[in-house]
Design a protein around this motif. Sequence first.
Motif, PDB file in Angstrom:
ATOM      1  N   ARG A 118      50.105  33.500  44.358  1.00 50.74           N
ATOM      2  CA  ARG A 118      50.318  34.452  45.281  1.00 50.74           C
ATOM      3  C   ARG A 118      49.525  35.576  44.799  1.00 50.74           C
ATOM      4  NH1 ARG A 118      56.800  33.752  45.386  1.00 50.74           N
ATOM      5  NH2 ARG A 118      56.747  33.575  43.408  1.00 50.74           N
ATOM      6  N   LEU A 119      49.360  35.954  43.598  1.00 47.83           N
ATOM      7  CA  LEU A 119      48.551  36.862  43.344  1.00 47.83           C
ATOM      8  C   LEU A 119      47.000  36.985  43.842  1.00 47.83           C
ATOM      9  CD1 LEU A 119      47.479  39.313  41.399  1.00 47.83           C
ATOM     10  CD2 LEU A 119      47.184  37.665  39.471  1.00 47.83           C
ATOM     11  N   ILE A 120      46.643  35.718  43.903  1.00 43.62           N
ATOM     12  CA  ILE A 120      45.290  35.536  44.421  1.00 43.62           C
ATOM     13  C   ILE A 120      45.453  35.725  45.980  1.00 43.62           C
ATOM     14  CG2 ILE A 120      43.468  33.862  44.793  1.00 43.62           C
ATOM     15  CD1 ILE A 120      44.050  32.831  42.098  1.00 43.62           C
ATOM     16  N   SER A 121      46.203  35.320  46.688  1.00 43.79           N
ATOM     17  CA  SER A 121      46.343  35.160  48.073  1.00 43.79           C
ATOM     18  C   SER A 121      46.746  36.343  48.717  1.00 43.79           C
ATOM     19  CB  SER A 121      47.433  34.071  48.448  1.00 43.79           C
ATOM     20  OG  SER A 121      48.721  34.375  48.073  1.00 43.79           O
ATOM     21  N   GLN A 122      47.396  37.231  47.922  1.00 45.57           N
ATOM     22  CA  GLN A 122      47.767  38.653  48.506  1.00 45.57           C
ATOM     23  C   GLN A 122      46.541  39.563  48.094  1.00 45.57           C
ATOM     24  OE1 GLN A 122      50.043  37.150  50.534  1.00 45.57           O
ATOM     25  NE2 GLN A 122      50.877  39.448  50.434  1.00 45.57           N
ATOM     26  N   VAL A 145      49.593  29.761  52.302  1.00 43.17           N
ATOM     27  CA  VAL A 145      49.265  29.463  50.954  1.00 43.17           C
ATOM     28  C   VAL A 145      50.477  30.221  50.094  1.00 43.17           C
ATOM     29  CG1 VAL A 145      47.798  30.021  49.141  1.00 43.17           C
ATOM     30  CG2 VAL A 145      47.040  29.093  51.285  1.00 43.17           C
ATOM     31  N   ASN A 146      51.033  31.310  50.566  1.00 43.81           N
ATOM     32  CA  ASN A 146      51.783  32.030  49.703  1.00 43.81           C
ATOM     33  C   ASN A 146      53.169  31.283  49.947  1.00 43.81           C
ATOM     34  OD1 ASN A 146      51.930  34.704  48.541  1.00 43.81           O
ATOM     35  ND2 ASN A 146      53.283  35.356  50.016  1.00 43.81           N
ATOM     36  N   GLY A 147      53.411  30.798  51.304  1.00 47.60           N
ATOM     37  CA  GLY A 147      54.665  29.879  51.379  1.00 47.60           C
ATOM     38  C   GLY A 147      54.464  28.652  50.317  1.00 47.60           C
TER      39      GLY A 147
END
Length: 459
Positions: A118-122, A145-147
């Motif tokens: 989630r760090l990468i996706s956001q 992806v976050n989900g």
Amino acid sequence: MSSGSSRGRDGTREPGEPGGDPEPAERARKRKRKGSRRGIWSRDFNLFFTARAVAKLGDTMLPVALAAGLLQYGYGAGAVGLAMAASVGCFAGLVIFGGVFADRFSTRLLMIGADVTRLISQSLAAVMFFTGHVVLWEICVIGAVNGAASALFQPGVASTVPRLAADVQAANGAIRVAESGAQLAGPAVAGMLVAFASPGLVFAAHAATYALSALCLLLLRLPPVPVDDQAPREGFKRQLVVGWREFSSRTWLWGVIAIWCVLMVGASGPAVPLVATQVTQEHGPRVYGLINSALGAGTVVGGLIALRLRPRRMLRAGSLALFGFALFPATVGAGLSVPWMMAGCAVAGAGQSFWGVMWATSVQTQVPREVLNRIHAYDVAGSLAMAPVGQALAGPAAGLFGTHHVLLAGGAVTVLVAAMLLAVPAIRGLVRADATPVGAGTPRPSPLKASAQRSPEKS
């Protein structure tokens, strides 16, 4: 009752009995609860507490960034709903598998991996808004992806709390207060960042919260799970089936989930994007931040009440509190002034928070630890399964009936849901069963195992 029924397990008289300890029983119980609350604050629980609080801070900033950012680039309420539905839908669809993974592998490592993902996706979303390259389908993919990462993270939360704290309700209440404080601050901060900087900065801050959460979990030391509490090394499919059987054997559990689906479609699902869009368009992102902060203030109050109030029938008390949540969509739908909307959201937050602590504690203390991750996954999946439907339908419904009418209907649906919960005997009559930490006691037995033990073996 027999004459021996008033004696303790060791044969001595209970506090407050004639000839026994003169200290009143109620005072003894209060003193025990007070000591339990102090006892939850270990080094490892503090780390987990911090991880949950900072992650919640980022999560409560995200709706403000999505609503303001997509509206800024010409998208409407339907786009905001789809972006939110992409994340929630992927989470709801995969969390059951995440529950099995959590029972098969290290929950801590799974949570760390989810935070890094989630760090990468956001961070990617932040770059898109910083550069002005905002395409709806790409935002939806990032949300998906976050989900998916959240689906690997969430099941482990349920089993981690009872492993770190003896008083499960106090631990849930403390975490709820921390998350509520984050909800109080997050939207207001996000509104200010959007107003004076850009939505991209909010996404960057959101990514940073996952980095801090991963660091806390990396430093966390979970006590080992006793061999008796470990899930047997069965096949993946078999563990899914066992998890479903354990879930479906509890009427109070699947009954709540079935009723909750009505709330997701008719109230909570549509309310999130419609309230965000309506308030942002009519009053601006800063007022929307204030509305969410009022909701967060109410959840702080609800969490504090849950720390003190320990009802014998937890789900009945939680259902009564849930009536207050109807004010969240209803006050906005009624077009009330900003102070009245904030007051309604505060009451709604308190009701929602109190219900949340009662529900989480019931699941964590009524379910055997060896299947808790899977049961929690079925719980979360069922609770959220209809949320993407409600969010995706928010835009079309608002276009057909008007945003205000849809939000008012959401308030009526919430009242109906609370009444339905109280109408089911297995839900309103469930008696609390406080769990002890792993290694310190015996979990509540599984109905399936108890039934098998009572039934004679077939020849």
